[in-house]
Design an enzyme around this catalytic site. Structure first.
Site, PDB file in Angstrom:
ATOM      1  N   LYS A 195       0.670   3.702  -6.571  1.00  0.00           N
ATOM      2  CA  LYS A 195       0.058   3.029  -7.724  1.00  0.00           C
ATOM      3  C   LYS A 195      -0.879   3.957  -8.488  1.00  0.00           C
ATOM      4  O   LYS A 195      -0.801   4.058  -9.706  1.00  0.00           O
ATOM      5  CB  LYS A 195      -0.736   1.786  -7.267  1.00  0.00           C
ATOM      6  CG  LYS A 195       0.137   0.607  -6.864  1.00  0.00           C
ATOM      7  CD  LYS A 195      -0.698  -0.633  -6.575  1.00  0.00           C
ATOM      8  CE  LYS A 195      -1.576  -0.488  -5.363  1.00  0.00           C
ATOM      9  NZ  LYS A 195      -0.841  -0.265  -4.109  1.00  0.00           N
ATOM     10  N   CYS A 209      11.266   0.649   9.091  1.00  0.00           N
ATOM     11  CA  CYS A 209      12.675   0.363   9.397  1.00  0.00           C
ATOM     12  C   CYS A 209      13.603   0.752   8.249  1.00  0.00           C
ATOM     13  O   CYS A 209      14.822   0.675   8.391  1.00  0.00           O
ATOM     14  CB  CYS A 209      12.844  -1.119   9.724  1.00  0.00           C
ATOM     15  SG  CYS A 209      12.662  -2.195   8.280  1.00  0.00           S
ATOM     16  N   MET A 253       0.833  -1.205   0.000  1.00  0.00           N
ATOM     17  CA  MET A 253       0.000   0.000   0.000  1.00  0.00           C
ATOM     18  C   MET A 253       0.867   1.254   0.000  1.00  0.00           C
ATOM     19  O   MET A 253       1.990   1.242   0.468  1.00  0.00           O
ATOM     20  CB  MET A 253      -0.917   0.002   1.227  1.00  0.00           C
ATOM     21  CG  MET A 253      -1.822  -1.201   1.213  1.00  0.00           C
ATOM     22  SD  MET A 253      -3.210  -1.105   2.311  1.00  0.00           S
ATOM     23  CE  MET A 253      -4.174   0.198   1.636  1.00  0.00           C
ATOM     24  N   ALA A 288       2.361   2.943  -2.287  1.00  0.00           N
ATOM     25  CA  ALA A 288       3.588   2.973  -3.084  1.00  0.00           C
ATOM     26  C   ALA A 288       3.409   3.860  -4.316  1.00  0.00           C
ATOM     27  O   ALA A 288       4.293   3.930  -5.162  1.00  0.00           O
ATOM     28  CB  ALA A 288       3.974   1.562  -3.515  1.00  0.00           C
ATOM     29  N   GLU A 309      -6.903  -0.748  -8.755  1.00  0.00           N
ATOM     30  CA  GLU A 309      -7.398  -1.734  -7.769  1.00  0.00           C
ATOM     31  C   GLU A 309      -7.558  -3.110  -8.410  1.00  0.00           C
ATOM     32  O   GLU A 309      -8.532  -3.836  -8.164  1.00  0.00           O
ATOM     33  CB  GLU A 309      -8.733  -1.264  -7.154  1.00  0.00           C
ATOM     34  CG  GLU A 309      -8.711   0.125  -6.546  1.00  0.00           C
ATOM     35  CD  GLU A 309      -7.881   0.214  -5.275  1.00  0.00           C
ATOM     36  OE1 GLU A 309      -7.342  -0.825  -4.828  1.00  0.00           O
ATOM     37  OE2 GLU A 309      -7.762   1.327  -4.725  1.00  0.00           O
ATOM     38  N   CYS A 335       8.103  -4.436   5.745  1.00  0.00           N
ATOM     39  CA  CYS A 335       9.000  -5.437   5.177  1.00  0.00           C
ATOM     40  C   CYS A 335       8.569  -6.819   5.681  1.00  0.00           C
ATOM     41  O   CYS A 335       7.765  -6.936   6.601  1.00  0.00           O
ATOM     42  CB  CYS A 335      10.445  -5.145   5.573  1.00  0.00           C
ATOM     43  SG  CYS A 335      10.752  -5.374   7.340  1.00  0.00           S
TER      44      CYS A 335
HETATM   45 ZN   LIG Z   1      10.699  -3.395   8.523  1.00  0.00          ZN
END
Ligand SMILES: [Zn+2]
Length: 193
Positions: free
Chosen positions: A15, A147, A11, A13, A88, A182
């Site tokens: 699109k 992260c 999500m 990113a 979608e 991630c």
């Molecule tokens: Zn992470």
């Protein structure tokens, strides 16, 4: 020869932004394209694709029962099409992905589909599953986890901020939020039993 393209990601990113930018480029060159988006997703109002950075465009809505080949074929006969955009695309059925394959192969119209690769449990959506299997070209749109690693998973968080570990793939309404993470952080939250 036209081709079927699948742009997939977690999500947020970009699109929809990417889709709208491409659609704009087509329009600017005097080319004719049509944008479809899933009727299931009415976050931003009916019949529009909207990006988080403020771009938007009108879109045709598709439901799971719609025959996209017949719909696109009728449009193509009314006015030749240079391209079809699908937002979608994870919500497409297997049959609809087959219909898009026929749009590419029989009508010779390129199809650019944009969608999530996996749901909040790490499972492919039906539409993504068959697009990953059958598209001519795959492109990953990248985003990052908190992260800093590449985020290719989506975590559903309830109103208390706890990861949801079961339930329906698609949930309309409610207070749940989604965050791209991630694999390491997805596993820690969702596969930690
Ligand atoms: Zn992470």
């Amino acid at each position: 020869m036209a081709q079927l393209y699948f742009y997939y990601s977690a999500m947020n990113a970009g699109k929809s932004t990417s889709l709208l930018q491409s659609a704009y480029n087509y329009r600017e060159r005097g080319m004719h394209s049509i944008i479809y988006t899933a009727a299931i997703d009415d976050r931003f109002g009916v019949g529009k694709v909207t990006s988080r950075i403020g771009l938007q465009a009108d879109a045709k809505l598709y439901g799971t029962a719609d025959d996209l080949f017949e719909s696109i074929k009728a449009d193509e006969q009314a006015r030749p099409l240079d391209c079809i955009f699908i937002d979608e695309a994870q919500f497409l059925t297997k049959e609809q992905v087959r219909q898009l394959v026929e749009v590419v192969d029989e009508l010779d119209v390129p199809v650019l589909a944009y969608g999530l690769r996996t749901d909040f449990l790490g499972e492919t959506f039906e539409g993504s599953h068959y697009l990953l299997a059958w598209a001519d070209k795959l492109f990953e749109l990248k985003t990052v986890c908190h992260c800093g690693r590449k985020a290719n998973f989506v975590v559903r968080l309830d109103q208390d901020g706890n990861a949801v570990k079961g339930g329906d793939q698609v949930k309309i309404g409610g207070n749940d939020t989604y965050e791209s993470m991630c694999r390491k952080h997805f596993k820690a939250l969702v596969w930690n039993d």
